[in-house]
Scaffold this active site. Sequence first.
Site, PDB file in Angstrom:
ATOM      1  N   TYR A   1      13.928  31.334   3.892  1.00  0.00           N
ATOM      2  CA  TYR A   1      12.687  31.976   4.336  1.00  0.00           C
ATOM      3  C   TYR A   1      12.728  32.280   5.832  1.00  0.00           C
ATOM      4  O   TYR A   1      13.220  31.468   6.624  1.00  0.00           O
ATOM      5  CB  TYR A   1      11.499  31.059   4.088  1.00  0.00           C
ATOM      6  CG  TYR A   1      11.132  30.905   2.637  1.00  0.00           C
ATOM      7  CD1 TYR A   1      10.820  32.009   1.849  1.00  0.00           C
ATOM      8  CD2 TYR A   1      11.093  29.638   2.062  1.00  0.00           C
ATOM      9  CE1 TYR A   1      10.467  31.844   0.518  1.00  0.00           C
ATOM     10  CE2 TYR A   1      10.736  29.469   0.727  1.00  0.00           C
ATOM     11  CZ  TYR A   1      10.431  30.574  -0.038  1.00  0.00           C
ATOM     12  OH  TYR A   1      10.084  30.421  -1.351  1.00  0.00           O
TER      13      TYR A   1
ATOM     14  N   HIS B   1      -6.135  -7.604  13.028  1.00  0.00           N
ATOM     15  CA  HIS B   1      -4.921  -6.779  13.033  1.00  0.00           C
ATOM     16  C   HIS B   1      -4.521  -6.528  14.481  1.00  0.00           C
ATOM     17  O   HIS B   1      -5.381  -6.258  15.329  1.00  0.00           O
ATOM     18  CB  HIS B   1      -5.227  -5.467  12.308  1.00  0.00           C
ATOM     19  CG  HIS B   1      -4.016  -4.676  11.926  1.00  0.00           C
ATOM     20  ND1 HIS B   1      -2.886  -5.248  11.370  1.00  0.00           N
ATOM     21  CD2 HIS B   1      -3.752  -3.345  12.007  1.00  0.00           C
ATOM     22  CE1 HIS B   1      -1.987  -4.296  11.132  1.00  0.00           C
ATOM     23  NE2 HIS B   1      -2.485  -3.135  11.513  1.00  0.00           N
TER      24      HIS B   1
ATOM     25  N   ARG C   1       1.344 -10.460   6.792  1.00  0.00           N
ATOM     26  CA  ARG C   1       1.265  -9.254   5.950  1.00  0.00           C
ATOM     27  C   ARG C   1       2.355  -8.234   6.273  1.00  0.00           C
ATOM     28  O   ARG C   1       2.049  -7.133   6.731  1.00  0.00           O
ATOM     29  CB  ARG C   1      -0.093  -8.565   6.150  1.00  0.00           C
ATOM     30  CG  ARG C   1      -1.329  -9.440   6.052  1.00  0.00           C
ATOM     31  CD  ARG C   1      -2.592  -8.609   6.283  1.00  0.00           C
ATOM     32  NE  ARG C   1      -2.615  -7.984   7.591  1.00  0.00           N
ATOM     33  CZ  ARG C   1      -3.273  -8.452   8.648  1.00  0.00           C
ATOM     34  NH1 ARG C   1      -3.999  -9.547   8.553  1.00  0.00           N
ATOM     35  NH2 ARG C   1      -3.221  -7.803   9.804  1.00  0.00           N
TER      36      ARG C   1
ATOM     37  N   CYS D   1      12.421  24.089   2.276  1.00  0.00           N
ATOM     38  CA  CYS D   1      11.489  24.730   1.344  1.00  0.00           C
ATOM     39  C   CYS D   1      10.709  23.658   0.580  1.00  0.00           C
ATOM     40  O   CYS D   1      10.950  22.471   0.747  1.00  0.00           O
ATOM     41  CB  CYS D   1      12.244  25.582   0.337  1.00  0.00           C
ATOM     42  SG  CYS D   1      13.414  26.722   1.066  1.00  0.00           S
ATOM     43  N   MET D   2       9.812  24.102  -0.293  1.00  0.00           N
ATOM     44  CA  MET D   2       9.009  23.144  -1.051  1.00  0.00           C
ATOM     45  C   MET D   2       9.889  22.266  -1.944  1.00  0.00           C
ATOM     46  O   MET D   2       9.669  21.061  -2.058  1.00  0.00           O
ATOM     47  CB  MET D   2       7.973  23.888  -1.903  1.00  0.00           C
ATOM     48  CG  MET D   2       7.010  22.950  -2.615  1.00  0.00           C
ATOM     49  SD  MET D   2       5.788  23.805  -3.607  1.00  0.00           S
ATOM     50  CE  MET D   2       4.721  24.493  -2.355  1.00  0.00           C
TER      51      MET D   2
ATOM     52  N   LYS E   1       0.845  -1.203   0.000  1.00  0.00           N
ATOM     53  CA  LYS E   1       0.000   0.000   0.000  1.00  0.00           C
ATOM     54  C   LYS E   1       0.880   1.252   0.000  1.00  0.00           C
ATOM     55  O   LYS E   1       2.088   1.162   0.242  1.00  0.00           O
ATOM     56  CB  LYS E   1      -0.897  -0.017   1.240  1.00  0.00           C
ATOM     57  CG  LYS E   1      -0.126  -0.066   2.554  1.00  0.00           C
ATOM     58  CD  LYS E   1      -1.036  -0.371   3.730  1.00  0.00           C
ATOM     59  CE  LYS E   1      -0.243  -0.340   5.031  1.00  0.00           C
ATOM     60  NZ  LYS E   1      -1.072  -0.707   6.184  1.00  0.00           N
TER      61      LYS E   1
HETATM   62  C1  LIG Z   1      -0.273  -1.606   6.813  1.00  0.00           C
HETATM   63  C2  LIG Z   1      -0.809  -2.870   7.317  1.00  0.00           C
HETATM   64  C3  LIG Z   1       0.055  -3.960   7.495  1.00  0.00           C
HETATM   65  C4  LIG Z   1       1.556  -3.875   7.366  1.00  0.00           C
HETATM   66  O1  LIG Z   1       2.060  -3.222   8.505  1.00  0.00           O
HETATM   67  P1  LIG Z   1       3.615  -3.142   8.858  1.00  0.00           P
HETATM   68  O2  LIG Z   1       3.642  -2.775  10.292  1.00  0.00           O
HETATM   69  O3  LIG Z   1       4.213  -2.102   7.984  1.00  0.00           O
HETATM   70  O4  LIG Z   1       4.186  -4.484   8.603  1.00  0.00           O
HETATM   71  C5  LIG Z   1      -0.526  -5.166   7.867  1.00  0.00           C
HETATM   72  N1  LIG Z   1      -1.864  -5.277   8.058  1.00  0.00           N
HETATM   73  C6  LIG Z   1      -2.700  -4.231   7.922  1.00  0.00           C
HETATM   74  C7  LIG Z   1      -4.158  -4.427   8.169  1.00  0.00           C
HETATM   75  C8  LIG Z   1      -2.200  -2.995   7.568  1.00  0.00           C
HETATM   76  O5  LIG Z   1      -3.038  -1.960   7.436  1.00  0.00           O
END
Ligand SMILES: *Cc1c(COP(=O)(O)O)cnc(C)c1O
Length: 372
Positions: free
Chosen positions: A265, A160, A219, A312-313, A38
């Site tokens: 700036y 999670h 994950r 800066c930007m 992601k």
């Molecule tokens: C982003 C995310 C992960 C990965 O998390 P990390 O801590 O970067 O390994 C796993 N599960 C869910 C639901 C997430 O949103």
Amino acid sequence: MDQKGRAWIELDMKNLASNLEQLKKLLPESCSIMPAVKANAYGHGAALIGRALQDMGIRDFCVASAGEGAELREAGITGQILVLGYTAPEEFRELPRYDLTQTAVDFSYAKQLQDYGIPLTVHVGVDTGMHRLGERSENLEKVCRIWEFERLKITGIFSHLCVSDGVSGGERAYTYRQIGAFNSVIRYLRERGITGFKTHLQGSYGILNYPELRCDYARPGIALYGVLSSPGDRTVSDINLKPVLSLKARIACVKALHAGETTGYGQAYTAEREMRTAAVSIGYADGIPRELSNKGKVLVNGYEAPVIGRVCMDQLTVDVTDIPRVSPGDEAVLIGRCGDEQITADEFARMAGTISNEILSRLGSRLHRTTV
Ligand SMILES: *Cc1c(COP(=O)(O)O)cnc(C)c1O
């Protein structure tokens, strides 16, 4: 365009492969890695990282949004892509179109997916204590009833963990309660004859601190990219993660700054002596936090050069007074190695008062991404 134009990201795919192998080795043989790619693969570049992981044998990926899933498909990813977050009903058509697996974020959302009228592939999200997404794990009957929606092809169930990065007694006890709640839901489903789904629970810290769990997938995000969220994070497993990403930018201009003069700036920095400064071609629009004004550092020719004045930007200015032979066109390293010196993403994040996940995921679209 030249990949080393003004500011760029270099990706070391050998390190990515090494991190993947190390994470796999920690987990039971039967657990597959489902990388979190992601937020443009935590800023690394979703297409480049996704294709590299696919070439390393990865078949399952997770993303935050349907749009990210579509982008991965267009980059040639053929395996399962799970959307972890919310997809609005107006976007449901993207799910079958790109063959995406959608998370049912609770019972009422599962009903919305069912009411769309077209069969959709789904993983059921269960809330075991994070209290963000997921149907609450104590609503066993409600979780079960999601399986009655005949247009949903349910291929997975997951939860999670919210303090799996902590190793204190209290944090471990909380995590074990989450694991227990998840297992209870799975047992309840199986007792009612509901089977044929995959399970997953662990992100990076879940793998590092609870490698013994027996799920079908894990994950990992941040660990796969070879960094921890914060420097000095203690973990139960001891592994040698290698950073995948380096962030570099070109020095545009080197000049004298006389004692008493200011730079940038707001005249936020005043020279107390004769100095030499370098303007580096990267700024907050590229994802460098403005918070690093007068407190960050970069590496030039193997030396540390402190950030002076405001970020800066599109540029920032560094002090190169004590660094020999700095010229326009030289490289400045913001994250990565330079000679014997190194700035890791977690150290960079600490200077800015945040975690490496935030720094990496905000790296901007103006940066060229290239493999080394
Ligand atoms: C982003 C995310 C992960 C990965 O998390 P990390 O801590 O970067 O390994 C796993 N599960 C869910 C639901 C997430 O949103």
